[in-house]
Motif scaffolding. Structure first.
Motif, short mmCIF file in Angstrom:
data_model
loop_
_atom_site.label_atom_id
_atom_site.label_comp_id
_atom_site.label_asym_id
_atom_site.label_seq_id
_atom_site.Cartn_x
_atom_site.Cartn_y
_atom_site.Cartn_z
N LYS A 1 -0.61 1.64 2.43
CA LYS A 1 -0.47 0.54 1.48
C LYS A 1 -0.27 -0.76 2.24
O LYS A 1 0.76 -0.96 2.89
CB LYS A 1 0.70 0.80 0.53
N PHE A 2 -1.28 -1.65 2.15
CA PHE A 2 -1.19 -2.98 2.75
C PHE A 2 -0.90 -4.02 1.67
O PHE A 2 -1.09 -5.21 1.89
CB PHE A 2 -2.51 -3.34 3.44
N ASN A 3 -0.47 -3.61 0.49
CA ASN A 3 -0.29 -4.51 -0.65
C ASN A 3 0.60 -5.70 -0.31
O ASN A 3 1.65 -5.56 0.32
CB ASN A 3 0.32 -3.77 -1.83
N SER B 1 0.54 -7.86 1.83
CA SER B 1 0.80 -8.12 3.25
C SER B 1 -0.01 -9.33 3.69
O SER B 1 -1.00 -9.70 3.07
CB SER B 1 0.44 -6.90 4.10
N CYS C 1 -7.04 3.40 1.41
CA CYS C 1 -5.98 2.39 1.59
C CYS C 1 -6.00 1.37 0.46
O CYS C 1 -7.03 1.11 -0.15
CB CYS C 1 -6.14 1.68 2.92
N SER C 2 -4.84 0.76 0.19
CA SER C 2 -4.73 -0.26 -0.84
C SER C 2 -4.42 -1.61 -0.18
O SER C 2 -3.44 -1.73 0.56
CB SER C 2 -3.64 0.09 -1.84
N PHE C 3 -5.29 -2.59 -0.48
CA PHE C 3 -5.11 -3.95 0.04
C PHE C 3 -4.82 -4.92 -1.10
O PHE C 3 -5.17 -6.09 -1.03
CB PHE C 3 -6.39 -4.39 0.77
N ALA D 1 -3.56 -8.57 -0.56
CA ALA D 1 -3.36 -8.77 0.88
C ALA D 1 -4.13 -10.01 1.34
O ALA D 1 -5.14 -10.38 0.75
CB ALA D 1 -3.81 -7.55 1.66
N CYS E 1 -11.27 2.31 -0.70
CA CYS E 1 -10.12 1.41 -0.59
C CYS E 1 -10.07 0.46 -1.79
O CYS E 1 -11.09 0.16 -2.40
CB CYS E 1 -10.20 0.60 0.70
N PHE F 1 -9.46 -3.27 -3.03
CA PHE F 1 -9.48 -4.65 -2.54
C PHE F 1 -9.12 -5.66 -3.63
O PHE F 1 -9.48 -6.83 -3.55
CB PHE F 1 -10.86 -4.99 -1.97
N VAL G 1 -7.72 -9.36 -2.90
CA VAL G 1 -7.63 -9.58 -1.45
C VAL G 1 -8.23 -10.95 -1.11
O VAL G 1 -9.17 -11.41 -1.75
CB VAL G 1 -8.34 -8.45 -0.66
#
Length: 194
Positions: A49-51, A53, A68-70, A73, A88, A90, A93
Motif C-alpha cells: 500500500k503506497f496510499n 505517499s 499494489c495500491s497507489f 500517491a 495495481c 492508480f 495518483v
C-alpha cells in the motif's frame, strides 16, 4: 543498501532505510510515507500500500509491482525506468516530471490519474483505460497504445506520433492544433495551409 535477495514483510520494513536492491516487499504498509531520494533497484512489491505517499527524486528502477495500491500517491521527478505494474490501483495518483521510460502499464486504469511532463518513451500502454485522465506534456515517443482508451483525456503537449490510431480510442480527447496535424498526418491525410 539493504541486503539483496531478501523478503520484507510489514513488521520488518524500516522506512528510514532508503536503499534496496533485489528485495521482495510483501504486504508492506507504506501509506503516508514521504521519502526523498529513496532508491529501489530490481525489487518486487506484492500487495504493498503506497496510499497517500509522496516520493520526491526517488528511483524504482526495473521493479515489479503486483496488486499494489497507489491511491492518492504523488511522484515528483522520480525515475521508474523499466518497471512493470500488474493489477495495481492508480486512483488519484499524481506524477510530475521524471523518467518512466520502458514502463509496463498494460491494462492499467488511469482514469483519475494526473501525469504531467513525464518522459515515457517506449512505455507499454496497451489496453490502458485513461478516459478523462490528465496526461499533459508526456514524451510518449515509441509508446505502445493498442486498444487504449483515451476518450476525453487531456493530452495537450504529449507526443502522439507513435499512437496506434487504428485501435486507440481518442474520441473527445483534448489536443492542440499542432497535435491535430500530427494525428492527421499519421492517418495518411495530406495537411496543407490552404
Amino acid at each position: 543498501m539493504a541486503d539483496p535477495t531478501t523478503t520484507i514483510r510489514d513488521a520488518d520494513w524500516d522506512p528510514d532505510v532508503l536503499g534496496y536492491e533485489s528485495t521482495t516487499f510483501t504486504g508492506v504498509d507504506m501509506m503516508d510515507w514521504a521519502d526523498v531520494g529513496a532508491v529501489f533497484a530490481d525489487c518486487t512489491f506484492r500487495d504493498v500500500k503506497f496510499n497517500v505517499s509522496t516520493h520526491t527524486d526517488a528511483a524504482f528502477v526495473n521493479c515489479t509491482f503486483n496488486g499494489c495500491s497507489f491511491f492518492d500517491a504523488t511522484f515528483l521527478r522520480c525515475k521508474l525506468v523499466g518497471s512493470r505494474f500488474d493489477h495495481c490501483n492508480f486512483s488519484l495518483v499524481k506524477v510530475s516530471g521524471g523518467d518512466w521510460s520502458f514502463v509496463g502499464l498494460s491494462g492499467a486504469d488511469l482514469t483519475s490519474a494526473e501525469l504531467t511532463d513525464v518522459r515515457m518513451r517506449e512505455a507499454d500502454l496497451t489496453g490502458v483505460k485513461a478516459a478523462g485522465a490528465v496526461l499533459r506534456g508526456l514524451d510518449l515517443s515509441g509508446a505502445w497504445t493498442g486498444r487504449a482508451d483515451f476518450r476525453g483525456a487531456d493530452l495537450r503537449g504529449s507526443d502522439l506520433s507513435s499512437f496506434d490510431l487504428e485501435s486507440t480510442d481518442l474520441r473527445s480527447a483534448i489536443i492542440t492544433a499542432d497535435q491535430t496535424v500530427v494525428v492527421a498526418t499519421r492517418m495518411g491525410l495530406d495537411v496543407r495551409a490552404e
